[in-house]
Design an enzyme around this catalytic site. Structure first.
Site: not given
Length: 276
Positions: A142-143, A146, A207
């Protein structure tokens, strides 16, 4: 004065016309960039990351730690999968300056992040919730998403465009200060000099996009993306009943909407999962 105001507005309009359009890998979403380059952000991120790790207030967990080794192992798998995907799908130029680095920081904060350029940090406070490598891969995927989606660049561009009106007025007054605004934007993004500032504020759209991309990235790395559901359920439980949600969840979608969207995105991610 009138001529200066017209000049300021004309300059603003010219700047807007110089915007370029980019595409987010995997999702195909289009976004505009202006005023700050990816190379600038990567350079600032590298400086900020180094400053954070060398700060007396930051305790970086030793490489001999089993948890640190796990983070580096998961990070290596995901970054290798991301590199392969990007290079094979025409996005290789976007990550040519990436120098991946993964560190574990001793802190009770339930948090993790990835800066542009592949600078990743995981806080020990989130490990009881990740529980295993699949849970950790959910967070790191997920990070990393980004950074790959260049969300900070998009955010900086929007900030710069919003400042154009004030720049035009400043030009009319005889002092634009545009370069200072650009630097302030970068400093705000990374919060240089303050540890809390490294936690990038993320919009709900970004997100959910990072969730979707992260599922595919963890699948490419050999982690079952269905594990993401149980992780986010544990995260929801950890944040329930508290007056203030964990930093990792600030400005994020509700737990229910996030999990529901992940369930919708799973079939696409499963195409990349080979069960290895």
């Amino acid at each position: 004065m009138k001529k200066m105001m017209i000049l300021g507005i004309a300059t603003s309009m010219l700047a807007i016309s110089s915007c370029s359009t980019s595409t987010v890998p995997l999702t195909g979403r289009k976004y505009s960039t202006f005023g700050v380059s990816a190379a600038q952000l990567e350079q600032q991120a590298a400086i900020g990351y180094s400053q954070l790790l060398s700060s007396p207030s930051t305790k970086v967990v030793s490489n001999s730690s089993a948890n640190t080794q796990m983070i580096k192992r998961v990070g290596a798998k995901i970054s290798a999968a991301v590199n392969q995907y990007m290079n094979q799908n025409g996005y290789g130029e976007q990550i040519k300056g990436y120098k991946w680095e993964f560190n574990l920081i001793e802190s009770p904060e339930i948090n993790a992040w990835c800066m542009p350029g592949g600078k990743v940090a995981v806080y020990t406070g989130i490990l009881p919730i990740t529980k295993d490598e699949a849970g950790l891969a959910t967070v790191m995927g997920h990070e990393i998403a980004h950074a790959i989606a260049q969300h900070s660049l998009e955010r900086a561009s929007k900030s710069n465009l919003a400042q154009l009106g004030s720049v035009a007025v400043a030009v009319g007054a005889g002092a634009s200060g545009a370069s200072e605004n650009s630097q302030a934007t970068i400093n705000q993004l990374f919060g240089l000099g303050a540890q809390a500032g490294y936690i990038l504020p993320n919009s709900r759209q970004q997100e959910l996009e990072a969730d979707k991309m992260g599922l595919s990235f963890m699948a490419m790395a050999g982690y079952n993306p269905t594990s993401a559901i149980s992780f986010w359920q544990r995260m929801a439980q950890a944040s329930s009943g508290s007056a203030k949600p964990p930093v990792f969840l600030s400005t994020h979608p509700t737990d229910q909407s996030r999990i529901a969207q992940i369930q919708k995105d799973l079939p696409a991610a499963m195409k990349y999962y080979k069960g290895r």
